[in-house]
Design a protein around this motif. Structure first.
Motif, PDB file in Angstrom:
ATOM      1  N   SER A  52       0.831  -1.200   0.000  1.00  0.00           N
ATOM      2  CA  SER A  52       0.000   0.000   0.000  1.00  0.00           C
ATOM      3  C   SER A  52       0.864   1.248   0.000  1.00  0.00           C
ATOM      4  N   VAL A  53       0.362   2.296  -0.641  1.00  0.00           N
ATOM      5  CA  VAL A  53       1.115   3.533  -0.845  1.00  0.00           C
ATOM      6  C   VAL A  53       0.489   4.654  -0.028  1.00  0.00           C
ATOM      7  N   LEU A  54       1.350   5.511   0.516  1.00  0.00           N
ATOM      8  CA  LEU A  54       0.914   6.736   1.179  1.00  0.00           C
ATOM      9  C   LEU A  54       1.252   7.915   0.282  1.00  0.00           C
ATOM     10  N   LEU A  55       0.231   8.541  -0.282  1.00  0.00           N
ATOM     11  CA  LEU A  55       0.439   9.728  -1.096  1.00  0.00           C
ATOM     12  C   LEU A  55       0.447  10.958  -0.203  1.00  0.00           C
ATOM     13  N   HIS A  56       1.348  11.878  -0.505  1.00  0.00           N
ATOM     14  CA  HIS A  56       1.437  13.107   0.280  1.00  0.00           C
ATOM     15  C   HIS A  56       1.927  14.238  -0.603  1.00  0.00           C
ATOM     16  N   PHE A  57       1.841  15.459  -0.072  1.00  0.00           N
ATOM     17  CA  PHE A  57       2.298  16.641  -0.786  1.00  0.00           C
ATOM     18  C   PHE A  57       3.602  17.129  -0.161  1.00  0.00           C
ATOM     19  N   ASP A  58       4.280  18.034  -0.877  1.00  0.00           N
ATOM     20  CA  ASP A  58       5.616  18.427  -0.432  1.00  0.00           C
ATOM     21  C   ASP A  58       5.615  19.068   0.951  1.00  0.00           C
ATOM     22  N   ASP A  59       4.541  19.776   1.319  1.00  0.00           N
ATOM     23  CA  ASP A  59       4.514  20.434   2.622  1.00  0.00           C
ATOM     24  C   ASP A  59       4.170  19.477   3.756  1.00  0.00           C
ATOM     25  N   ASP A  60       3.888  18.222   3.422  1.00  0.00           N
ATOM     26  CA  ASP A  60       3.642  17.199   4.444  1.00  0.00           C
ATOM     27  C   ASP A  60       4.735  16.137   4.453  1.00  0.00           C
ATOM     28  N   LEU A  61       5.911  16.460   3.956  1.00  0.00           N
ATOM     29  CA  LEU A  61       6.962  15.455   3.812  1.00  0.00           C
ATOM     30  C   LEU A  61       7.328  14.812   5.147  1.00  0.00           C
ATOM     31  N   ASP A  62       7.569  15.609   6.176  1.00  0.00           N
ATOM     32  CA  ASP A  62       8.016  15.047   7.455  1.00  0.00           C
ATOM     33  C   ASP A  62       6.950  14.161   8.104  1.00  0.00           C
ATOM     34  N   PRO A  63       5.709  14.649   8.281  1.00  0.00           N
ATOM     35  CA  PRO A  63       4.721  13.751   8.882  1.00  0.00           C
ATOM     36  C   PRO A  63       4.426  12.530   8.028  1.00  0.00           C
ATOM     37  N   ALA A  64       4.487  12.673   6.701  1.00  0.00           N
ATOM     38  CA  ALA A  64       4.231  11.532   5.827  1.00  0.00           C
ATOM     39  C   ALA A  64       5.330  10.487   5.967  1.00  0.00           C
ATOM     40  N   THR A  65       6.575  10.932   6.063  1.00  0.00           N
ATOM     41  CA  THR A  65       7.694  10.001   6.235  1.00  0.00           C
ATOM     42  C   THR A  65       7.543   9.226   7.534  1.00  0.00           C
ATOM     43  N   GLN A  66       7.173   9.921   8.609  1.00  0.00           N
ATOM     44  CA  GLN A  66       6.995   9.268   9.901  1.00  0.00           C
ATOM     45  C   GLN A  66       5.833   8.282   9.861  1.00  0.00           C
ATOM     46  N   LEU A  67       4.710   8.691   9.262  1.00  0.00           N
ATOM     47  CA  LEU A  67       3.550   7.805   9.218  1.00  0.00           C
ATOM     48  C   LEU A  67       3.805   6.596   8.332  1.00  0.00           C
TER      49      LEU A  67
END
Length: 297
Positions: A3-18
């Motif tokens: 499964s993939v987590l899509l995110h935007f550039d301004d959410d890079l840090d929280p997306a990486t952690q999640l």
């Protein structure tokens, strides 16, 4: 395919952690804004059956368009089950028409999200006259998490026998959950709102003299409600007043308003990125995603 987590550039840090906590593959959505304000998005060329989109909906208007474009594009790229993780869910407060002709934004935005996603995970949505998120976002998997337990743990490690104070009657159940986790005393104020920045607050009939008090709520925006409550608490003899909130919207000069009222510490979760963030919701959200994933397999 994982499964993939899509995110935007301004959410890079929280997306990486999640993504790390939930064992997802993070992939960034490319975003371009044209001179006239229109948005162009580019997703990965292929996607798995289950895709998670992370987007906290503070400053929501452009983000809702991004979700429309991203979700419908993901469906064309192989995704059959779409989950939105929106730690802050916007447009939930307007759940009735207070005057003829007003748009009931909760119902409209909730239906909009329900048409895009199969599951929505959020934290402490600002619901008033509805009893469940499913009423606002009518899909089977409308999942509500809470920042109250973790905020309570944070406070317990820093204040001796604090009293939790809620800013209004609508916060009573939430306040009780936070306070009961460690057996803290708790009470709620009465609030009458005359406008975005005009608030009348009445303290509960409890003794606060000499007590460490913590104003705790799901969201703080202008800061005027907690500032007025803090002034009253200090005038009633409270030893200190701190503030803990799930969603640190804190628009404009909100922090200054609170500091001027005598508030000491301001603590929040990371549902909205802010300097006051002290509690991470990543683990709680990752657990919810894991349970959802199990139901899909």
């Amino acid at each position: 395919m994982k499964s993939v987590l899509l995110h935007f550039d301004d959410d890079l840090d929280p997306a990486t952690q999640l993504a790390r906590a939930a064992n997802l593959t993070p992939r960034q959505v490319e975003r371009h804004r044209f001179p006239d304000g229109e948005i162009k998005l580019r997703l990965p060329g292929t996607l798995p059956a289950h895709v998670v989109i992370l987007r906290s909906l503070n400053d929501p208007n452009a983000k809702l368009i991004e979700l429309l474009l991203a979700a419908q594009t993901a469906r064309t790229l192989g995704t059959t089950y779409l989950t939105l993780v929106a730690p802050y869910l916007a447009y939930m407060r307007q759940d009735i028409a207070f005057r003829p002709g007003e748009a009931v934004s909760q119902r409209i935005v909730g239906q909009f999200l329900a048409g895009l996603f199969d599951a929505v995970i959020t934290v402490d949505p600002h619901l008033h006259r509805v009893t469940s998120l499913h009423e606002a976002v009518p899909i089977k998997q409308a999942i509500v998490l809470s920042g109250a337990p973790l905020l309570s743990d944070w406070i317990a490690a820093r204040r001796q026998h604090p009293m939790f104070i809620g800013p209004d009657e609508e916060s009573a159940q939430w306040i009780a959950m936070a306070a009961n986790r460690h057996g803290f005393d708790h009470a709620v104020c009465r609030k009458v709102r005359h406008g975005d920045r005009a608030v009348e607050v009445t303290l509960p009939d409890v003794t606060v003299r000499g007590r460490c008090t913590v104003l705790i709520d799901d969201v703080a925006s202008t800061g005027h409600s907690v500032a007025r409550a803090a002034e009253l608490l200090l005038a009633a003899g409270a030893a200190s007043v701190d503030v803990a909130v799930t969603h640190a919207l804190f628009s404009g000069d909100a922090l200054q308003v609170m500091q001027d009222a005598g508030i000491g510490e301001v603590w929040s979760t990371d549902c909205i990125a802010h300097a006051s963030n002290v509690v991470s919701m990543t683990g709680t959200i990752a657990e919810a995603l894991a349970r959802l994933e199990q139901n899909l397999t």
